[in-house]
Design an enzyme around this catalytic site. Structure first.
Site, PDB file in Angstrom:
ATOM      1  N   CYS A   2       0.831  -1.205   0.000  1.00 49.74           N
ATOM      2  CA  CYS A   2       0.000   0.000   0.000  1.00 49.74           C
ATOM      3  C   CYS A   2       0.865   1.253   0.000  1.00 49.74           C
ATOM      4  CB  CYS A   2      -0.960   0.082   1.187  1.00 49.74           C
ATOM      5  SG  CYS A   2      -2.067  -1.299   1.347  1.00 49.74           S
ATOM      6  N   ARG A  27       3.961  -0.191  -4.717  1.00 48.23           N
ATOM      7  CA  ARG A  27       3.734  -0.731  -3.380  1.00 48.23           C
ATOM      8  C   ARG A  27       2.443  -1.548  -3.293  1.00 48.23           C
ATOM      9  NH1 ARG A  27       6.782   1.552   0.613  1.00 48.23           N
ATOM     10  NH2 ARG A  27       5.247   0.884   2.133  1.00 48.23           N
ATOM     11  N   TRP A  78      -2.714  -2.837  -1.705  1.00 50.09           N
ATOM     12  CA  TRP A  78      -2.385  -4.259  -1.868  1.00 50.09           C
ATOM     13  C   TRP A  78      -3.217  -4.969  -0.805  1.00 50.09           C
ATOM     14  CZ3 TRP A  78      -0.175  -8.351   0.871  1.00 50.09           C
ATOM     15  CH2 TRP A  78       0.281  -9.433   0.088  1.00 50.09           C
ATOM     16  N   GLY A 105      -0.818  -1.529   6.291  1.00 50.57           N
ATOM     17  CA  GLY A 105      -0.486  -2.419   7.413  1.00 50.57           C
ATOM     18  C   GLY A 105      -1.674  -3.292   7.766  1.00 50.57           C
ATOM     19  N   GLU A 487      17.696 -17.816  -7.878  1.00 50.10           N
ATOM     20  CA  GLU A 487      17.282 -16.468  -8.232  1.00 50.10           C
ATOM     21  C   GLU A 487      16.755 -16.426  -9.675  1.00 50.10           C
ATOM     22  OE1 GLU A 487      16.552 -13.909  -6.738  1.00 50.10           O
ATOM     23  OE2 GLU A 487      16.683 -12.278  -8.195  1.00 50.10           O
ATOM     24  N   LYS A 491      12.965 -15.243 -10.615  1.00 45.65           N
ATOM     25  CA  LYS A 491      12.678 -14.147 -11.561  1.00 45.65           C
ATOM     26  C   LYS A 491      11.685 -14.598 -12.618  1.00 45.65           C
ATOM     27  CE  LYS A 491      13.710 -11.507  -9.875  1.00 45.65           C
ATOM     28  NZ  LYS A 491      14.399 -11.037  -8.702  1.00 45.65           N
ATOM     29  N   GLU A 494       8.088 -15.135 -11.108  1.00 49.08           N
ATOM     30  CA  GLU A 494       7.322 -13.950 -10.733  1.00 49.08           C
ATOM     31  C   GLU A 494       7.021 -13.041 -11.923  1.00 49.08           C
ATOM     32  OE1 GLU A 494       9.354 -11.685  -7.700  1.00 49.08           O
ATOM     33  OE2 GLU A 494      11.281 -11.969  -8.667  1.00 49.08           O
ATOM     34  N   HIS A 510      19.033 -37.017  -7.593  1.00 45.33           N
ATOM     35  CA  HIS A 510      18.323 -37.595  -6.439  1.00 45.33           C
ATOM     36  C   HIS A 510      16.811 -37.430  -6.563  1.00 45.33           C
ATOM     37  CE1 HIS A 510      22.116 -38.389  -4.504  1.00 45.33           C
ATOM     38  NE2 HIS A 510      22.497 -37.150  -4.771  1.00 45.33           N
ATOM     39  N   LYS A 613       5.737  -4.520  -3.795  1.00 46.76           N
ATOM     40  CA  LYS A 613       7.163  -4.229  -3.666  1.00 46.76           C
ATOM     41  C   LYS A 613       7.638  -4.364  -2.228  1.00 46.76           C
ATOM     42  CE  LYS A 613      11.132  -2.813  -5.209  1.00 46.76           C
ATOM     43  NZ  LYS A 613      11.893  -3.856  -5.906  1.00 46.76           N
TER      44      LYS A 613
HETATM   45  C1  F6R Z   1      11.818 -10.805  -5.811  1.00 44.73           C
HETATM   46  C2  F6R Z   1      11.686  -9.799  -4.782  1.00 44.73           C
HETATM   47  C3  F6R Z   1      11.331 -10.244  -3.417  1.00 44.73           C
HETATM   48  C4  F6R Z   1      12.104  -9.439  -2.363  1.00 44.73           C
HETATM   49  C5  F6R Z   1      11.634  -9.827  -0.954  1.00 44.73           C
HETATM   50  C6  F6R Z   1      12.397  -9.075   0.114  1.00 44.73           C
HETATM   51  O1  F6R Z   1      12.179 -10.239  -7.034  1.00 44.73           O
HETATM   52  O2  F6R Z   1      11.849  -8.630  -5.037  1.00 44.73           O
HETATM   53  O3  F6R Z   1      11.543 -11.610  -3.257  1.00 44.73           O
HETATM   54  O4  F6R Z   1      13.472  -9.684  -2.518  1.00 44.73           O
HETATM   55  O5  F6R Z   1      10.269  -9.537  -0.823  1.00 44.73           O
HETATM   56  O6  F6R Z   1      12.235  -7.705  -0.019  1.00 44.73           O
HETATM   57  P1  F6R Z   1      13.228  -6.707   0.692  1.00 44.73           P
HETATM   58  O7  F6R Z   1      14.566  -6.857   0.067  1.00 44.73           O
HETATM   59  O8  F6R Z   1      12.638  -5.347   0.463  1.00 44.73           O
HETATM   60  O9  F6R Z   1      13.255  -7.082   2.153  1.00 44.73           O
END
Ligand code: F6R
Length: 618
Positions: A2, A27, A78, A105, A487, A491, A494, A510, A613
């Protein structure tokens, strides 16, 4: 999670608030709304979906009175409590229409509060936890006409995490805000003031910001900013100047923020490394509230983080153990405190977070502090909660990351982790200054190497387009290549919404090798043959194993590594690097691959579905 904006001043509040929301949409973007104070009433508009839906609605409505207001609040959501619908979108009005509230929140005791309010005859018009705050605030305002005092009284009845903003029809020209465990910053302008989840919402108007502390209430008018704690005692916020400009938060000619952020990585990593070496060759952190002796007493390191930041931590483990000889464990922050980890004064907990607001990481950090462990934060967001609550901080200085999925945050976190490892090794006397200096020099060469990788991505983009319809991807790596594989898979999941899994290459036989079918794309991250030869040879065998079972192999290997050529259906070259630092280059083609597949499939690369985010709930 949010984004919230508040404004009072001489401009059209609606425009300022909408502009701010556009910059905060990362956000959360499942609904948006605004409340503008006019002479004697609140004009409200809210709509499910992206901000553009709300803007369309406002345009159709053409409310001139609303457009003329100079005081207002806005929200981009969100969803947590209540689905993403028009009625659950913020702001929420009190039953008497006097007060409008927005919230970021979770109010954990909302069910109890709601039941008590309903027992008094108040009818709820949404399924949100937020709505109870608007009713409570309007009830308080029957006892006092002091908006800040009313907000303080309400806050003391709330449990959980919240940033709240509110306007009241009988208190024109004022916006009140409150924060506990969620972010809120004040923007100080000339004859106008702002409140927002982060500074990007108002840097078009002012770069002078004030950081609000935990459990504080702020009241802004066009000419004043008053901050108190929840008991009403005046407090000073921490003023600071934002040193990045609006252009840094814009797309800079790219179609997506993510494309821009991927391209910015050489500069971002260089900035993380900038000014880190003191005159005696020592590594400098940004804030250190620990003595060197405290660090010498450390006998165990835990890294806590989530998602991409967790993957950075997994790479860091290899470097920290290798350089310091201290055992290092990496934990998902969301699991950390539930398994009763063994922590004491001689434990260093490293919390990695781009946003500095991730609730899982914050809670892990607080648990560590309760157990007397020392906490060091690696963070990109100046003044956010995680670094503020830590004993030492290393900011990544990567600049704003707007795309929801992390790219440059990952690379800068890696660079910062390497610095932390070197700092620990040096303070503890495991490495001499010249040895540390040699690694720092290698690190400083990395931005140029990342730039080189980026300049050769056309073939990867073309490959991505040819893979856009694939349903399953496998990523394989060994040693530091293993977290890179995780990673790469994250990527792709998502951004492109396809099934992707990362494995330690040795683990494949395995079980997971059973999923390899004719044509399954398998991305293999190959370590340098110049490093530990055995590592390289083992993964070359693994590539042969999957290829023999029909896989279409996409091999990321160092320039000059000829051993992989016969087994690579597609070969992506990266420059030679020291083994531990290789993730700084091998990650980049996977970011480009995932972003390009998502783009080809027509998806929103910056705002993938279901994500936010900044994840400020557990
Ligand atoms: C994936 C991504 C998330 C963040 C995770 C932690 O691309 O961006 O997995 O890495 O939510 O976020 P931060 O780094 O803000 O604690």
């Amino acid at each position: 999670m949010c984004g919230i904006v508040g404004y009072v001043g001489g401009q059209t509040a609606l425009q300022v608030v909408l502009d701010g929301l556009r910059r905060l949409e990362y956000r959360g973007y499942d609904s948006a709304g605004v409340a503008i104070l006019t002479e004697d009433e609140i004009r409200l508009a809210k709509k499910a979906g992206k901000l553009s839906n709300l803007e369309k609605e406002l345009q159709e409505r053409g409310d001139q009175v609303m457009a003329a207001g100079n005081c207002g609040i806005g929200h981009t959501r969100w969803a947590t409590h209540g689905g993403p619908t028009d009625r659950n979108a913020h702001p929420h009005l009190s039953a008497d229409g006097r007060v409008a509230v927005i919230h970021n929140g979770i109010i954990e005791n909302f069910a109890k509060l709601r039941a008590a309010l309903e027992a008094e005859g108040i009818e709820f018009r949404s399924d949100t936890d937020t709505e109870c705050v608007s009713h409570l605030l309007s009830l308080e305002l029957r006892k006092t006409d002091d908006l800040a005092a009313a907000m303080r009284n309400v806050c003391t009845t709330l449990e959980g995490a919240f940033t709240l903003l509110a306007v009241d029809t009988r208190t024109p020209g004022k916006v009140v805000g409150a924060r506990r465990n969620s972010p809120l910053v004040v923007g100080r302008g000339q004859g106008e003031n702002f409140l927002a989840s982060d500074v990007s919402a108002f840097i078009a108007h002012t770069r002078d910001a004030i950081e609000l502390g935990q459990d504080q209430v702020v009241l802004i008018t066009a000419d004043s900013i008053e901050i108190t704690d929840f008991s009403g005692v005046p407090v000073e916020g921490r003023p600071y100047h934002v040193n990045w400009d609006l252009a840094a938060a814009e797309k800079g000619g790219h179609e997506w923020f993510m494309f821009k952020e991927i391209d910015e990585q050489p500069r971002a990593v260089a900035d993380t490394l900038l000014g880190r070496v003191g005159e005696h060759g020592e590594i400098l952190l940004d804030e250190v509230r620990l003595t060197d002796q405290d660090l010498r007493d450390i006998d165990k390191v835990f890294i806590v983080a989530c998602g991409t930041a967790y993957h950075a931590g997994l790479v860091a483990k290899y470097a920290i153990e290798h350089w310091t000889r201290i055992p290092c464990e990496v934990e998902l922050a969301s699991e950390f405190r539930y398994r009763d980890p063994v922590l004491d004064r001689s434990t260093l907990v490293v919390a990695i977070s781009q946003s500095g607001e991730t609730m899982d990481t914050l809670m892990a950090l607080r648990h560590a502090k309760d157990q007397k462990a020392r906490v060091l934060a690696i963070c990109n967001t100046n003044g956010s909660t995680i670094p503020r609550e830590s004993d030492a901080v290393l900011y990544t200085h990567g600049g704003p990351e707007i795309a929801v999925a992390s790219t440059k945050a990952f690379l800068t976190q890696l660079a910062a982790c390497f610095l932390v490892g070197l700092h620990l090794a040096q303070v503890r006397g495991v490495k001499y200054a010249d040895e540390v200096g040699a690694v720092v020099d290698q690190l400083r060469a990395m931005p140029e190497l990342i730039k080189k990788v980026l300049s050769e991505m056309d073939a990867v983009r073309e490959l991505a387009r040819s893979l856009a319809e694939e349903k399953t991807f496998i990523f394989l790596g060994r040693h530091v290549g293993y977290p890179v594989a995780l990673e790469g898979a994250l990527k792709l999941k998502e951004l492109a919404y396809v099934h992707a899994e990362g494995f330690a290459a040795g683990e494949l036989k395995h079980g997971p090798i059973a999923v390899i079918d004719q044509g399954t794309p398998v991305v293999c991250i190959v370590p340098s043959p110049a490093g530990r030869g055995v590592l390289h040879d083992k993964i070359v065998s693994n590539i042969q194993e999957v290829r023999a079972r029909g896989a279409r192999t996409i091999v990321i290997a160092e320039e000059g590594d000829e051993a992989v050529v016969p087994y690579a259906d597609h070969l992506i070259r990266v420059p030679r690097t020291p083994t531990l630092l290789a993730p700084l280059v091998t990650t980049v083609p996977m970011q480009v691959l995932a972003a390009e597949i998502a783009h080809t499939r027509g998806f929103d690369v910056d705002q993938p579905r279901n994500l936010a985010k900044s994840v400020t709930v557990e």
